[in-house]
Motif scaffolding. Sequence first.
Motif, mmCIF file in Angstrom:
data_model
loop_
_atom_site.group_PDB
_atom_site.id
_atom_site.type_symbol
_atom_site.label_atom_id
_atom_site.label_comp_id
_atom_site.label_asym_id
_atom_site.label_seq_id
_atom_site.Cartn_x
_atom_site.Cartn_y
_atom_site.Cartn_z
ATOM 1 N N ASP A 73 31.157 36.187 39.784
ATOM 2 C CA ASP A 73 32.573 36.006 40.101
ATOM 3 C C ASP A 73 33.124 34.777 39.401
ATOM 4 O O ASP A 73 34.265 34.783 38.916
ATOM 5 N N ALA A 76 33.592 35.667 35.753
ATOM 6 C CA ALA A 76 34.763 36.527 35.585
ATOM 7 C C ALA A 76 36.053 35.749 35.790
ATOM 8 O O ALA A 76 37.039 35.953 35.068
ATOM 9 N N ARG A 77 36.030 34.841 36.751
ATOM 10 C CA ARG A 77 37.238 34.068 37.028
ATOM 11 C C ARG A 77 37.589 33.173 35.844
ATOM 12 O O ARG A 77 38.745 33.130 35.406
ATOM 13 N N TRP A 78 36.589 32.429 35.331
ATOM 14 C CA TRP A 78 36.864 31.529 34.208
ATOM 15 C C TRP A 78 37.210 32.312 32.959
ATOM 16 O O TRP A 78 37.974 31.844 32.115
ATOM 17 N N ALA A 79 36.638 33.499 32.823
ATOM 18 C CA ALA A 79 37.016 34.327 31.681
ATOM 19 C C ALA A 79 38.489 34.719 31.778
ATOM 20 O O ALA A 79 39.208 34.729 30.765
ATOM 21 N N LYS A 80 38.953 35.049 32.985
ATOM 22 C CA LYS A 80 40.365 35.365 33.171
ATOM 23 C C LYS A 80 41.237 34.145 32.882
ATOM 24 O O LYS A 80 42.298 34.257 32.252
ATOM 25 N N VAL A 81 40.789 32.962 33.343
ATOM 26 C CA VAL A 81 41.563 31.747 33.096
ATOM 27 C C VAL A 81 41.646 31.470 31.594
ATOM 28 O O VAL A 81 42.700 31.136 31.043
ATOM 29 N N GLY A 83 41.347 33.608 29.121
ATOM 30 C CA GLY A 83 42.221 34.590 28.490
ATOM 31 C C GLY A 83 43.678 34.275 28.716
ATOM 32 O O GLY A 83 44.512 34.411 27.800
ATOM 33 N N ALA A 84 44.018 33.854 29.939
ATOM 34 C CA ALA A 84 45.412 33.508 30.237
ATOM 35 C C ALA A 84 45.847 32.290 29.431
ATOM 36 O O ALA A 84 46.979 32.245 28.907
ATOM 37 N N ARG A 87 46.510 33.326 25.859
ATOM 38 C CA ARG A 87 47.769 34.046 25.711
ATOM 39 C C ARG A 87 48.963 33.102 25.792
ATOM 40 O O ARG A 87 49.948 33.253 25.066
#
Length: 716
Positions: A73, A76-81, A83-84, A87
């Motif tokens: 988790d 996955a969380r840091w990967a989302k951060v 990616g954001a 962007r």
Amino acid sequence: MFARVRPVVSYRVRKAPRDLGRLAWFLVRGAGRWVSRGWRWASYADLRADARAARVAGDPQARRTAQDLIRSDARARWAKVGGAVRRVLVTASVVTALVVLLALLDALVGREGMPGWLRGLYDLRDAVTDAAAVAWSWLPWLATLGALGAAVWEGRDRTPGAGWLTHPDRTDSDSWVDERMISKALAHLGIAPLAAFFKNGGELLYSVPARKDGDGTHTQVRLPLGVTAEMVTDRRKVLAANLGRAALETWPTTGEEDGVLDLWVADKGTLSGGAGDWPLLHEGTVDLFDGVPFGLSQRGTVINAPLIETNWLAGGRPGQGKTNVLRVLLLGAALDPTAELWAYVMGESPDFEPLAPRLSRYRVGMDDTVAADAVQALEDLLGEMERRGKVLGEQPGRPPKVSRRLADNPRLGLHPLVMAIDECHELFQHPRYGKQAQELAVRLIKRGRKYGIILLLATQSPTKDSIPKEITRNISCGVAFAVADHIANDGLLGSGKYRAGIRATELRMKTDRGTCVAVGVTDNTFELVRTFYVPFDDGNDMVTPVIHRAMALRAQHPHTLTTGHTPLEIEAPPDPLADIHHVLNQETRVRTQTVLARLAALNPDVYEPWTARHLRAVLDEHGIPPRKSDGHMVIRTDDINTAITHREHARDDTGNQGPFPAPSPHRTPCPDQHKQAPGTRHNHTRNTPTTRPEPGATTRHPASLPHDEGRGRHDD
């Protein structure tokens, strides 16, 4: 509108300090919930709690699984951060480069020399910049107010509705019911899954919001997982207490699905009053195709009870109003001049005596001849049903059922035909005719409704033995007054009604007299009906004036019984003495067993069940002494001839012709006895008109008892 707003505003002004305190508490609690939720998210509190529980339980596999979930988790969380962030950076770089390029171009080239589309782009940039500058001055305040509102919303009570904001001072404040009150009442029913749902902050979904519905409040609630409407109906008294109501004023039932609760709560005290006067008590007529005024629903509206294409079963404990319901339905039918009415009372009761002039067939009593006549009437109705089916098949377009237009045609004989049986359990439990009556009634209920034939049954003993299940299953309208148990409840209203919360067991003896639970009388699942009462007591007879009006309407209408084709034939009861004379065949003496055999061959429907006791009773009635010859009981032809001669002389002296006994001298004559229309005759047992026999029809009275018993009792 102003009358409603003013008390709300005044109430809220008085309660402003309390409301401000509640809002402040909601703000603090909402901020606390945000902090708690953020901390749980940042620290993986839920997954860490699973890991701790696995360690305490000594389950290394579950602990490793929880730890792996924490790490996955986190990745996955840091990967989302990441990616954001990427962007955002890319978007910011592109926007910055575009803004710088536009600024340089604006500095080097005048706008007069730019193309039109480029000048429009610069105008759009300038407008956006000005709007952002203006909004920036208000943005902190708007953000602050938005955050405060969101915090208050987050910290609000987890119950639906906003009763604390809208509850005004009202004259009917005791009757006020909203979603919040209902949710609180449901939360304290002691249903474990429901209590857990509320404890975890769950909110009920009201598919139909609580709203005013007649003399009460109606709502539908979708219950949470693990909770059915039946669980709530089983705790009806607790729910009523939680809502501040009597059990009679609270009606939770199962909705369209088992998980949907349909709830109707009466305003306090509205169900304690009577229904008032019957709307047709002093004037008015009835069209049976539109129904008969029956009572007031729990919502306070008049219910027109359907009669065409229906059959009725009414019951309850003694003295609660079932006979009055039957009488009201018959009175309403009597005010339709095209309707023909029959009534059979399986007991010594004068309740229907005022209706006698309007009844084509009427028998009262507890002897076997009344039961025999009731069975004969059911057989006649079945024969009439077959005839009506053939008549419908001959009409243009082959209509599937009787309509008002067809019923108004006296030549067709398709007028409404209503048969009422009071205390029907006595008929269905009769040792001799009960089984046959059950079979005939079931066949009639299943098939007779579309032919304009209506069966009304009333009983004070709705048990599984007294009311056949097939009758309960196929009856259209069930009416239950106060009953003792769920067996009687479902025997009147249908299987499963008690479990669904439709319960006449909640009605109280005497207190709720005249109030019934009815199914099938409207499109609703059930109705709690305060029935109209038409008095017929000592010194207070309101039934007879209605019958006088009905007779006047009848005299003005060219009804089926006086013209054209008559659908039924009533044959005189068999004459046992004449039949015995016939089977003796002029022989000097014949053994009694031989006479019984010949009688059974002559008319098996009547004489096949006879025994020597029945034959002996007929002989005793006519004074024929017992005779023996060669050790056997015999009947002598001379004795029968003498008895017939004496009987004929007696009839000549009294002026009474035919096989019927002379009418009692104290019997009040029928009002239209001396002015009857052609095509009718009077039943000597009741002085009421019956249909004229049609040539070719064969209908018999089952005289299964001796002649002296066959006369029955003719006085109430």
